[in-house]
Design an enzyme around this catalytic site. Structure first.
Site, short mmCIF file in Angstrom:
data_model
loop_
_atom_site.label_atom_id
_atom_site.label_comp_id
_atom_site.label_asym_id
_atom_site.label_seq_id
_atom_site.Cartn_x
_atom_site.Cartn_y
_atom_site.Cartn_z
N LYS A 79 0.87 -1.19 0.00
CA LYS A 79 0.00 0.00 0.00
C LYS A 79 0.89 1.22 0.00
CE LYS A 79 -4.42 1.03 0.20
NZ LYS A 79 -5.57 0.20 -0.21
N GLY A 95 -5.51 2.55 -7.40
CA GLY A 95 -6.21 3.62 -6.68
C GLY A 95 -6.65 3.22 -5.29
N ASP A 96 -7.00 4.22 -4.51
CA ASP A 96 -7.66 4.06 -3.21
C ASP A 96 -8.29 5.43 -2.95
OD1 ASP A 96 -7.77 2.07 -0.76
OD2 ASP A 96 -7.39 4.01 0.14
N SER A 117 -8.06 -5.89 -10.42
CA SER A 117 -6.74 -5.35 -10.77
C SER A 117 -5.82 -6.48 -11.24
CB SER A 117 -6.11 -4.68 -9.54
OG SER A 117 -6.59 -3.37 -9.37
P1 NDP Z 1 -12.97 7.63 -2.88
O1 NDP Z 1 -11.89 8.63 -2.69
O2 NDP Z 1 -13.53 7.43 -4.23
O3 NDP Z 1 -14.18 7.96 -1.90
C1 NDP Z 1 -13.99 8.02 -0.53
C2 NDP Z 1 -15.32 8.34 0.13
O4 NDP Z 1 -15.18 8.17 1.53
C3 NDP Z 1 -15.74 9.78 -0.07
O5 NDP Z 1 -17.12 9.88 -0.06
C4 NDP Z 1 -15.12 10.46 1.14
O6 NDP Z 1 -15.76 11.67 1.50
C5 NDP Z 1 -15.31 9.42 2.21
N1 NDP Z 1 -14.24 9.58 3.20
C6 NDP Z 1 -12.91 9.48 2.98
N2 NDP Z 1 -12.22 9.71 4.09
C7 NDP Z 1 -13.13 10.00 5.03
C8 NDP Z 1 -13.04 10.32 6.39
N3 NDP Z 1 -11.86 10.43 7.01
N4 NDP Z 1 -14.20 10.49 7.06
C9 NDP Z 1 -15.41 10.40 6.44
N5 NDP Z 1 -15.55 10.10 5.13
C10 NDP Z 1 -14.44 9.90 4.45
O7 NDP Z 1 -12.38 6.28 -2.29
P2 NDP Z 1 -12.88 4.77 -2.52
O8 NDP Z 1 -14.35 4.73 -2.72
O9 NDP Z 1 -12.00 4.18 -3.53
O10 NDP Z 1 -12.49 4.11 -1.13
C11 NDP Z 1 -13.42 4.00 -0.05
C12 NDP Z 1 -12.95 2.90 0.88
O11 NDP Z 1 -12.91 1.66 0.16
C13 NDP Z 1 -11.55 3.08 1.48
O12 NDP Z 1 -11.54 2.52 2.78
C14 NDP Z 1 -10.68 2.23 0.57
O13 NDP Z 1 -9.49 1.81 1.22
C15 NDP Z 1 -11.61 1.07 0.30
N6 NDP Z 1 -11.34 0.25 -0.88
C16 NDP Z 1 -11.25 0.81 -2.11
C17 NDP Z 1 -11.02 0.01 -3.22
C18 NDP Z 1 -11.00 0.56 -4.60
O14 NDP Z 1 -10.88 -0.23 -5.53
N7 NDP Z 1 -11.12 1.86 -4.81
C19 NDP Z 1 -10.81 -1.43 -3.07
C20 NDP Z 1 -11.01 -1.92 -1.74
C21 NDP Z 1 -11.24 -1.10 -0.69
P3 NDP Z 1 -15.04 13.08 1.22
O15 NDP Z 1 -15.21 13.33 -0.25
O16 NDP Z 1 -15.77 14.05 2.08
O17 NDP Z 1 -13.60 12.93 1.62
O1 2IT Z 2 -7.84 -1.65 -0.75
C1 2IT Z 2 -7.78 -2.14 -1.90
O2 2IT Z 2 -7.88 -3.35 -2.09
C2 2IT Z 2 -7.60 -1.22 -3.03
N1 2IT Z 2 -7.57 -0.02 -2.84
C3 2IT Z 2 -7.44 -1.78 -4.42
C4 2IT Z 2 -6.01 -2.17 -4.66
C5 2IT Z 2 -5.68 -2.60 -6.07
O3 2IT Z 2 -4.49 -2.89 -6.27
O4 2IT Z 2 -6.54 -2.64 -6.93
#
Ligand code: NDP
Ligand code: 2IT
Length: 444
Positions: A126, A165-166, A376
């Site tokens: 990560k 991404g994350d 991915s």
């Molecule tokens: P995005 O950046 O697309 O969206 C994040 C969302 O979560 C936004 O609505 C954001 O609100 C909110 N958020 C972020 N930080 C905070 C915080 N500290 N408190 C409250 N709300 C918060 O990210 P993702 O949708 O990609 O990721 C969301 C979660 O899913 C994370 O935990 C990530 O690690 C996990 N994840 C993502 C994957 C992926 O493929 N993208 C895969 C597996 C897990 P705001 O705009 O106000 O910050």
């Molecule tokens: O938390 C997660 O699994 C991710 N943000 C996706 C990682 C990836 O390599 O696609």
């Protein structure tokens, strides 16, 4: 003291102040007690647990860039290369002001088990930075990404470490990062995933985490003789994971009534109109409260109260520790029967224990959100083949992978005498493959 407790005590002593990392390690080690006790002598001799909790490598670097006013800015960049026993390091990059080493170590540690559960050949890593993309111009984001990659490129590669991404990293950021990697190295290779379709991305990667989460929910309900159709669902966040979880849940006939961001949440009793959310979030990069400007019958509330809305199914899809014990109790009191984590570790340990003790079906993030990283890995396969598969082909593979992860977690929980405890099941099943590979490869 048991081997597991000894190792946990060392983790706390050696990593002071890293509370998110401690939390993630404790949850996994507690689940592994049953497995470790059966093989304690062997694992101790090989220091399996000590090796498992120590990242192979952490790279930290300065990221200087110039903002639109001509002012130089400095952020801190990281890549945690946690475990490469079963494949190249794989895991996302997070850009958020809260990012620090503890958060990236917890995420890297979780990723090791998650990636193992996918059944695909990917190790865990990560990275990210405390850079805040919110409110920045495209040029500022590009300047940051180029500077970040100018350092990171030395440590990554299609067969070495493949970021994605994350939070805060989507198609725009991956594009800028990829462009800079290619410019510096001259290599057109699958070094990042989540790429645009025009330059090596996979169909369905954008949707994969949210879709995969809902495939998991459907599987969990099926196991109880239930279905998702007509269930009321609340989903926190409104980013990549939340949006595509909403889309898939709606396709299954569920009614999604709430979404949120870090400022507040919207409640639409008639069901969220996702095209409006997509326009606000994916096109305008706006705030979730703008939804009520277009849907006056919906309500926006400032703050964290989303879990007070009655629902059958709750899908936390924002960030770590966003759902605590009180929230878990409220969900239960309001009739919630299932929680599955789209985010990484969104439930506190107390909330997790409460679900397990109070009959809420629960799937932890490392199993429930594994569809993103799994897809991915499918993108990596397509890049290696120099081919691209259809949306349906990728989606079908994603579906099979999620069904398989459910089966692995359920099976491991049964084998160790804790049926239905998918926390233990996911941790044990993820651990088994990584440990087999580590034992076979010697002390490295
Ligand atoms: P995005 O950046 O697309 O969206 C994040 C969302 O979560 C936004 O609505 C954001 O609100 C909110 N958020 C972020 N930080 C905070 C915080 N500290 N408190 C409250 N709300 C918060 O990210 P993702 O949708 O990609 O990721 C969301 C979660 O899913 C994370 O935990 C990530 O690690 C996990 N994840 C993502 C994957 C992926 O493929 N993208 C895969 C597996 C897990 P705001 O705009 O106000 O910050
Ligand atoms: O938390 C997660 O699994 C991710 N943000 C996706 C990682 C990836 O390599 O696609």
């Amino acid at each position: 003291m048991s081997y597991v407790d000894e190792v946990y005590a060392k983790v706390v002593a050696k990593n002071p102040g890293e509370c998110e990392f401690h939390q993630a390690v404790k949850e996994v080690l507690d689940s592994l007690k049953l497995v470790i006790e059966a093989n304690e002598e062997k694992y101790r001799k090989e220091a399996i647990l000590e090796r498992l909790v120590e990242p192979e490598r952490i790279i930290t670097f300065r990221v200087p860039w110039v903002d639109d006013k001509g002012q130089a800015q400095v952020n801190r960049g990281y890549r945690v290369q946690f475990n490469s026993a079963i494949g190249p390091y794989k895991g996302g990059l997070r850009l958020h002001p809260s990012v620090n080493q503890s958060i990236l170590k917890f995420l890297g540690f979780e990723q090791v088990f998650k990636n193992s559960l996918t059944g695909l050949p990917i190790g865990g890593g990560k990275g990210g930075s405390d850079f805040d993309p919110k409110g920045k111009s495209d040029r500022e984001v590009m300047a940051f990404c180029q500077s970040f990659m100018t350092e990171l490129y030395k440590y990554i590669g299609a067969d070495q470490d493949v970021p994605a991404g994350d939070i805060g990293v989507g198609a725009r950021e991956i594009g800028y990062l990829y462009g800079q990697y290619k410019k510096i190295t001259g290599q057109y290779e699958g070094v990042l995933t989540g790429k645009g379709l025009a330059y090596g991305g996979s169909l369905a990667r954008t949707q994969a985490t949210g879709y995969g989460l809902v495939y998991m929910v459907v599987e969990m309900l099926k196991h109880e003789g239930q279905e998702l159709a007509d269930k009321t669902v609340i989903i926190s966040g409104s980013g990549n994971v939340a949006i595509y979880a909403t889309e898939k849940a709606q396709q299954y006939g569920a009614k999604v009534v709430a979404l949120s961001d870090s400022n507040g949440y919207i409640y639409d009793k008639d069901g969220i109109k996702l095209d409006i959310v997509k326009e606000i979030k994916e096109v305008r990069r706006g705030r979730i409260k703008e939804y009520v400007d277009q849907v006056p019958t919906a309500v926006y509330t400032e703050g964290k109260g989303i879990w007070t809305i009655p629902c059958d199914v709750a899908l936390p899809c924002a960030t770590q520790n966003e759902l605590n014990l009180d929230d878990a109790k409220t969900l239960k009191a309001n009739g919630c029967i299932l929680v599955a984590e789209g985010a990484n570790m969104p439930s506190t340990r107390e909330a997790t224990d409460y679900y397990l003790e109070n009959g809420i079906l629960f799937m932890p993030g490392k199993a429930a959100n594994a569809g993103g990283v799994a897809t991915s890995a499918l993108e990596m396969t397509q890049n290696s083949e120099r081919l691209s598969w259809s949306f349906e082909e990728v989606d079908e593979k994603l579906h099979d992978i999620m069904v398989n992860i459910f089966a692995k977690a359920a099976d491991a929980a049964e084998r160790y005498g804790v049926p239905g405890n998918y926390v233990a099941g996911a941790n044990i099943a993820g651990f088994e493959k990584v440990v087999d590979a580590m034992m076979a490869q010697g002390i490295v």
